[in-house]
Design an enzyme around this catalytic site. Structure first.
Site, PDB file in Angstrom:
ATOM      1  CD  GLU A 115      -1.326  -2.301   2.175  1.00  0.00           C
ATOM      2  OE1 GLU A 115      -2.092  -2.845   2.973  1.00  0.00           O
ATOM      3  OE2 GLU A 115      -0.126  -2.638   2.027  1.00  0.00           O
TER       4      GLU A 115
ATOM      5  CB  CYS B 211      -0.290  -3.756   8.848  1.00  0.00           C
ATOM      6  SG  CYS B 211       0.837  -2.482   8.222  1.00  0.00           S
TER       7      CYS B 211
ATOM      8  CB  SER C 193      16.522 -41.283  -9.723  1.00  0.00           C
ATOM      9  OG  SER C 193      17.579 -40.428  -9.325  1.00  0.00           O
TER      10      SER C 193
ATOM     11  NE  ARG D  55      14.760 -27.806  -5.885  1.00  0.00           N
ATOM     12  CZ  ARG D  55      15.715 -28.359  -6.611  1.00  0.00           C
ATOM     13  NH1 ARG D  55      16.525 -27.606  -7.333  1.00  0.00           N
ATOM     14  NH2 ARG D  55      15.868 -29.671  -6.615  1.00  0.00           N
TER      15      ARG D  55
ATOM     16  CB  THR E 154      18.425 -37.608  -0.596  1.00  0.00           C
ATOM     17  OG1 THR E 154      17.192 -38.312  -0.398  1.00  0.00           O
ATOM     18  CG2 THR E 154      18.358 -36.834  -1.904  1.00  0.00           C
TER      19      THR E 154
ATOM     20  N   GLY F  58      13.852 -39.196  -0.319  1.00  0.00           N
ATOM     21  CA  GLY F  58      13.417 -40.536  -0.690  1.00  0.00           C
ATOM     22  C   GLY F  58      12.151 -40.943   0.033  1.00  0.00           C
TER      23      GLY F  58
ATOM     24  CB  SER G 183       9.285 -39.750   8.410  1.00  0.00           C
ATOM     25  OG  SER G 183       9.775 -41.062   8.532  1.00  0.00           O
TER      26      SER G 183
END
Length: 346
Positions: A54, A76, A169, A185, A197, A282, A288
């Site tokens: 703003e 704000c 891979s 990312r 990894t 992986g 997890s």
């Protein structure tokens, strides 16, 4: 009656320009209309610690008397790194404010809108609220739950494999997909991966901040991933580390069932000011992290490995019932020929 959807869409477009530079602040864009409903100024929050959208838009105008200000997030009304946006909106003589969504920050949380109303400014909204919430989903979780936003990125064959049995891979997905991963990312404060990894793929993962879960400190600091950015290494608390590298931070972590405590790690990340992470790893770490994930980016290539021993994108404890599956909600589908990207949320 004016349709403000188009103008709010413009605010969202502007806000996205700040992606990767505003954290822990939200993404905000702003446009200002004259009494003929022409855009006469625009701005966005460009970088954390600098002026908000703003103020950036209003500072370009000598006179904003009677104008309409449109912004995707409630202005704000408190002093932070910069002065309150409500102050300059009132000072510049804005007649109407159209907002996309209310600020989830309890310091603001409707108080900004009330301040404007008390100053005699007409307030209208929310407009395109769902789109505005999606834009700032990270900020919303940070403020409401006081937790780090977690996303997982996977890239698999049609039969869900991320690598052959011997770890090959490269490359499952196309160059177009890999370029999109770079864009993804950019949305996140840090990339999180595992020691497995790092050892198997020796990835570079160019990013300003990277998190490595290395319980037994197996990774070599000469690996590619250590050569750029700030690194946090979470490891078993039984180890003491002599660290001479100012870019690497080692954090002792409790171990539960021979695994680093994910809840502890995520709490530490939030306390370190890392508001969002993208997990690229992986199947075991993906599994997890899944209970804590807010979002899943799943690239699928039109390839079939056809090998039961190939490595899967999610790999954990065996389940005997379909009812034990993790259920996700499909929110977006994109094509990066010949691959597709499915985006899920919890």
């Amino acid at each position: 009656m004016t349709n403000y959807d188009v103008y709010m869409g413009k605010c969202i477009e502007l806000a996205i320009k700040g992606r990767g530079a505003t954290s822990p602040n939200p993404l905000v864009g702003c446009v200002i209309l004259n009494n003929r409903e022409e855009i006469i100024s625009e701005g966005y929050h460009e970088k954390y610690g600098e002026f908000h959208a703003e103020r950036n838009a209003l500072n370009k105008l000598e006179n904003a008397q009677g104008c309409t200000l449109i912004v995707n997030l409630e202005p704000c009304c408190h002093h932070g790194k910069t002065p309150p946006c409500t102050d300059i909106i009132i000072e510049k003589g804005i007649k109407k404010v159209v907002y996309g969504m209310q600020d989830p920050n309890p310091i603001v949380g409707g108080k900004g809108l009330q301040t404007l109303k008390e100053a005699g400014i007409e307030v209208l909204g929310p407009v395109l609220e769902d789109e505005c919430k999606k834009l700032n989903e990270i900020f919303i979780k940070n403020k409401i739950k006081k937790q780090t936003f977690v996303a997982i990125k996977t890239a698999t064959t049609i039969d869900g494999k991320i690598a052959t049995i011997n770890g090959d891979s490269k490359w499952i997905t196309s160059e177009k997909s890999r370029n999109e991963v770079k864009n993804i990312r950019q949305k996140y404060d840090a990339i999180l991966t595992s020691s497995s990894t790092v050892i198997a793929d020796n990835p570079t993962m160019k990013h300003r901040k990277k998190i490595i879960l290395d319980r037994n400190l197996k990774t070599d600091i000469n690996s590619n991933i250590y050569q750029n950015g700030e690194i946090c290494v979470f490891h078993d608390e039984k180890y003491d580390v002599k660290n001479n590298n100012e870019n690497i931070k080692y954090i002792k972590t409790p171990v539960i069932n021979k695994k680093l405590d994910i809840e502890f790690i995520l709490k530490q990340l939030y306390e370190l000011g890392i508001m969002s992470v993208l997990v690229e790893s992986g199947g075991r770490l993906n599994e997890s992290m899944l209970p804590f994930a807010d979002k899943l980016y799943h690239f699928i290539a039109p390839k079939i490995l056809g090998d039961n021993d190939g490595k899967s994108c999610f790999y954990g404890d065996k389940k005997n019932q379909i009812s034990e599956c993790t259920n996700l909600h499909l929110t977006e589908i994109h094509t990066f020929s010949p691959d597709i990207l499915l985006i899920y949320s919890k």
